[in-house]
Motif scaffolding. Structure first.
Motif, PDB file in Angstrom:
ATOM      1  N   GLN A  11       0.817  -1.224   0.000  1.00 39.47           N
ATOM      2  CA  GLN A  11       0.000   0.000   0.000  1.00 39.47           C
ATOM      3  C   GLN A  11       0.850   1.273   0.000  1.00 39.47           C
ATOM      4  OE1 GLN A  11       0.277  -2.099   2.547  1.00 39.47           O
ATOM      5  NE2 GLN A  11      -0.303  -1.223   4.526  1.00 39.47           N
ATOM      6  N   TYR A  12       2.033   1.174   0.609  1.00 39.58           N
ATOM      7  CA  TYR A  12       2.898   2.362   0.669  1.00 39.58           C
ATOM      8  C   TYR A  12       3.449   2.715  -0.716  1.00 39.58           C
ATOM      9  CZ  TYR A  12       2.485   1.769   5.655  1.00 39.58           C
ATOM     10  OH  TYR A  12       1.969   1.643   6.924  1.00 39.58           O
ATOM     11  N   VAL A  13       3.659   1.674  -1.544  1.00 39.96           N
ATOM     12  CA  VAL A  13       4.139   1.915  -2.912  1.00 39.96           C
ATOM     13  C   VAL A  13       3.060   2.676  -3.689  1.00 39.96           C
ATOM     14  CG1 VAL A  13       4.867   0.814  -5.073  1.00 39.96           C
ATOM     15  CG2 VAL A  13       5.586  -0.144  -2.882  1.00 39.96           C
ATOM     16  N   GLY A  17       3.605   6.284  -5.074  1.00 45.08           N
ATOM     17  CA  GLY A  17       3.529   6.467  -6.524  1.00 45.08           C
ATOM     18  C   GLY A  17       2.546   7.556  -6.903  1.00 45.08           C
ATOM     19  N   PHE A  18       1.360   7.491  -6.293  1.00 48.64           N
ATOM     20  CA  PHE A  18       0.311   8.478  -6.588  1.00 48.64           C
ATOM     21  C   PHE A  18       0.762   9.869  -6.154  1.00 48.64           C
ATOM     22  CE2 PHE A  18      -3.743  10.637  -5.949  1.00 48.64           C
ATOM     23  CZ  PHE A  18      -4.482  10.217  -7.041  1.00 48.64           C
ATOM     24  N   ALA A  19       1.270   9.946  -4.907  1.00 50.22           N
ATOM     25  CA  ALA A  19       1.698  11.244  -4.384  1.00 50.22           C
ATOM     26  C   ALA A  19       2.919  11.755  -5.152  1.00 50.22           C
ATOM     27  CB  ALA A  19       2.018  11.129  -2.897  1.00 50.22           C
ATOM     28  N   GLY A  20       3.766  10.811  -5.621  1.00 57.46           N
ATOM     29  CA  GLY A  20       4.975  11.206  -6.347  1.00 57.46           C
ATOM     30  C   GLY A  20       4.660  12.006  -7.604  1.00 57.46           C
ATOM     31  N   VAL A  21       3.599  11.612  -8.285  1.00 58.18           N
ATOM     32  CA  VAL A  21       3.206  12.339  -9.505  1.00 58.18           C
ATOM     33  C   VAL A  21       2.887  13.787  -9.145  1.00 58.18           C
ATOM     34  CG1 VAL A  21       1.478  12.456 -11.348  1.00 58.18           C
ATOM     35  CG2 VAL A  21       2.324  10.242 -10.589  1.00 58.18           C
ATOM     36  N   PHE A  22       2.139  13.961  -8.072  1.00 65.18           N
ATOM     37  CA  PHE A  22       1.773  15.321  -7.636  1.00 65.18           C
ATOM     38  C   PHE A  22       3.008  16.077  -7.131  1.00 65.18           C
ATOM     39  CE2 PHE A  22      -2.298  13.421  -7.967  1.00 65.18           C
ATOM     40  CZ  PHE A  22      -3.154  14.458  -8.241  1.00 65.18           C
ATOM     41  N   GLY A  23       3.942  15.310  -6.546  1.00 63.42           N
ATOM     42  CA  GLY A  23       5.191  15.933  -6.094  1.00 63.42           C
ATOM     43  C   GLY A  23       5.959  16.522  -7.271  1.00 63.42           C
ATOM     44  N   LEU A  24       5.994  15.780  -8.369  1.00 62.28           N
ATOM     45  CA  LEU A  24       6.706  16.272  -9.557  1.00 62.28           C
ATOM     46  C   LEU A  24       6.036  17.515 -10.132  1.00 62.28           C
ATOM     47  CD1 LEU A  24       7.644  12.942 -11.371  1.00 62.28           C
ATOM     48  CD2 LEU A  24       9.175  14.562 -10.253  1.00 62.28           C
ATOM     49  N   VAL A  25       4.694  17.483 -10.122  1.00 57.91           N
ATOM     50  CA  VAL A  25       3.948  18.665 -10.589  1.00 57.91           C
ATOM     51  C   VAL A  25       4.284  19.861  -9.692  1.00 57.91           C
ATOM     52  CG1 VAL A  25       1.634  19.642 -10.924  1.00 57.91           C
ATOM     53  CG2 VAL A  25       2.088  17.286 -11.571  1.00 57.91           C
ATOM     54  N   GLY A  26       4.335  19.601  -8.378  1.00 57.55           N
ATOM     55  CA  GLY A  26       4.659  20.665  -7.417  1.00 57.55           C
ATOM     56  C   GLY A  26       6.059  21.208  -7.625  1.00 57.55           C
ATOM     57  N   LEU A  27       6.989  20.319  -7.937  1.00 55.03           N
ATOM     58  CA  LEU A  27       8.376  20.733  -8.196  1.00 55.03           C
ATOM     59  C   LEU A  27       8.423  21.729  -9.353  1.00 55.03           C
ATOM     60  CD1 LEU A  27      11.433  20.113  -7.580  1.00 55.03           C
ATOM     61  CD2 LEU A  27      11.307  18.397  -9.368  1.00 55.03           C
ATOM     62  N   LYS A  28       7.579  21.505 -10.335  1.00 52.36           N
ATOM     63  CA  LYS A  28       7.569  22.365 -11.520  1.00 52.36           C
ATOM     64  C   LYS A  28       6.813  23.677 -11.257  1.00 52.36           C
ATOM     65  CE  LYS A  28       7.193  21.683 -16.430  1.00 52.36           C
ATOM     66  NZ  LYS A  28       6.519  20.998 -17.498  1.00 52.36           N
ATOM     67  N   ARG A  29       5.715  23.584 -10.489  1.00 59.49           N
ATOM     68  CA  ARG A  29       4.846  24.760 -10.318  1.00 59.49           C
ATOM     69  C   ARG A  29       5.302  25.706  -9.200  1.00 59.49           C
ATOM     70  NH1 ARG A  29      -0.767  24.930 -11.141  1.00 59.49           N
ATOM     71  NH2 ARG A  29      -1.056  24.985  -8.894  1.00 59.49           N
ATOM     72  N   GLY A  30       5.993  25.191  -8.207  1.00 60.75           N
ATOM     73  CA  GLY A  30       6.418  26.049  -7.092  1.00 60.75           C
ATOM     74  C   GLY A  30       5.435  25.991  -5.936  1.00 60.75           C
ATOM     75  N   VAL A  31       5.931  26.392  -4.762  1.00 62.31           N
ATOM     76  CA  VAL A  31       5.181  26.171  -3.524  1.00 62.31           C
ATOM     77  C   VAL A  31       3.911  27.024  -3.436  1.00 62.31           C
ATOM     78  CG1 VAL A  31       6.653  27.780  -2.219  1.00 62.31           C
ATOM     79  CG2 VAL A  31       5.384  26.046  -1.007  1.00 62.31           C
ATOM     80  N   ARG A  32       3.967  28.262  -3.904  1.00 60.48           N
ATOM     81  CA  ARG A  32       2.797  29.136  -3.723  1.00 60.48           C
ATOM     82  C   ARG A  32       1.589  28.578  -4.462  1.00 60.48           C
ATOM     83  NH1 ARG A  32       7.047  31.815  -4.427  1.00 60.48           N
ATOM     84  NH2 ARG A  32       7.894  33.157  -2.803  1.00 60.48           N
TER      85      ARG A  32
END
Lengths: 205, 185
Positions: A11-13, A17-32
């Motif tokens: 379940q942790y994978v 995995g799901f959160a990782g996709v959003f993490g990558l989007v966040g990396l590109k878009r910035g924290v604000r």
């Protein structure tokens, strides 16, 4: 199901995995910009259920009115008979599946609006720290979204490619996990506050 | 008297409002002091408990109640003193520009609430730890509501005292994070 290979996913994978996709989007878009999405998701957790219940009746009424209008409405030869005929049809939102779809639509609305509002109002990424903080908030967004989506998409534990959605759901709804997410969120907000209080946040450094 | 959970909520709200007025950077200094003090208490608790037990013990029938009350008073006073010193002083304020607007207000409010949770929650934790031994408060473990009983698991030392990584608690990692942030800032 003969001839199919079984895949067992921890379940942790799945969560990572799901959160990782959003993490990558966040990396590109910035924290604000990501903070707008996080705010919308927290709001969605608080109000989606209540809002869906409140909207069910008006949507069904509007559905009947729309069908009545399409069948001729008040200009039909016998509006009363047309109305009777329309009312005999089942309402648009009747089953749990329909309600789940309504909740998903509301959630998609919240999410879409937050991405658009964030893009319009918040500054884009200004540096690597901004991006990294964005990634952390993005990861939290992924977890929050999974937390909202799972009970809607899988009301009962289901196995898909030997992935137990029940296990993922159990992990996410565990109080320790939720509290850990809150602690991580507070730490990320503190880091964001410190970053904002420095000149780097406006690209001065 | 209001139920303990209502008092807890009201005090956390009050701390949040103080945070709103004082600003995020000042509040973070208080958070740092409180987290370090809680870490120290968490690590030294067995030793302090034993030492205080020996000092306060006198051999009469009321010994247990008096020892428990003494131990509670000691830990509560440490937390109250830490909060007072960190709020009264400027020493640990983080450097940087004061954040304005909704962001500054939001962060001040959140950090203030966190400080309230740490200070008031820890006092509640130590009251509960020794069965609400301070008599004049009128609190009894068996008279707590279901809500209050469920909240006890989420009090700072119950929650942040849990192991996170390499056998160390959340408190240690939070203290390290805040100290590193303070040095960098």
């Amino acid at each position: 199901m003969d001839g199919l290979t079984g895949w067992t996913l921890n379940q942790y994978v799945v969560i990572a995995g799901f959160a990782g996709v959003f993490g990558l989007v966040g990396l590109k878009r910035g924290v604000r910009r990501e903070l707008y999405v996080l705010g919308a998701l927290l709001l969605a957790i608080a109000v989606t259920g209540f809002l869906a219940d409140a909207l069910e009746e008006p949507i069904n009424r509007f559905y009947y009115l729309q069908r009545f209008a399409r069948a001729g409405g008040l200009s039909a030869e016998n509006p009363s008979a047309v109305w009777q005929e329309v009312r005999e049809a089942p309402p648009l939102i009747e089953t749990d599946k329909n309600r789940g779809t309504l909740r998903l639509s509301l959630l998609a609305g919240f999410l879409g609006a937050s991405y658009l509002v964030g893009r319009r109002l918040a500054r884009p990424r200004t540096g690597i720290i901004d991006g990294l903080l964005g990634m952390l908030v993005g990861l939290l967004n992924g977890v929050a979204l999974l937390y909202i989506l799972l009970p809607i998409v899988f009301p009962a534990p289901t196995a898909t490619i030997a992935l137990s959605s029940g296990q993922v759901q159990q992990t996410l709804s565990g109080s320790a996990f939720r509290i850990q997410m809150v602690v991580v969120l507070v730490v990320v907000l503190i880091a964001f506050g410190l970053y904002s209080a420095s000149g780097h946040a406006r690209g001065e450094g | 008297m209001a139920p303990i959970e209502v008092l807890f909520g009201a005090l956390v709200l009050m701390f949040a409002l103080i945070g709103l007025v004082r600003g995020f950077l000042r509040e973070l200094g208080v958070t740092t002091v409180l987290v370090i003090v809680l870490l120290a208490l968490h690590l030294l608790e067995p030793l302090l408990e034993q030492g205080l037990g020996r000092i306060l013990a006198s051999g009469d029938a009321l010994q247990t109640a008096r020892v428990q009350a003494g131990q509670t008073w000691f830990f509560v006073l440490v937390i109250v003193s830490a909060a007072f010193i960190s709020y009264a002083g400027e020493t640990l304020s983080f450097r940087g520009e004061r954040l304005g607007g909704a962001l500054g207000m939001g962060l001040g409010l959140i950090t203030g609430a966190v400080n309230g949770y740490l200070a008031v929650g820890s006092i509640w934790y130590y009251l509960d730890r020794w069965d609400y031994a301070i008599g004049f408060l009128g609190l009894r473990a068996d008279a707590l509501s279901e809500k209050a009983q469920s909240l006890i698991a989420y009090l700072p030392l119950n929650l942040l005292g849990q192991t996170l990584f390499l056998g160390q608690s959340w408190l240690l990692y939070l203290a390290l994070f805040l100290l590193i942030a303070r040095v960098i800032r």
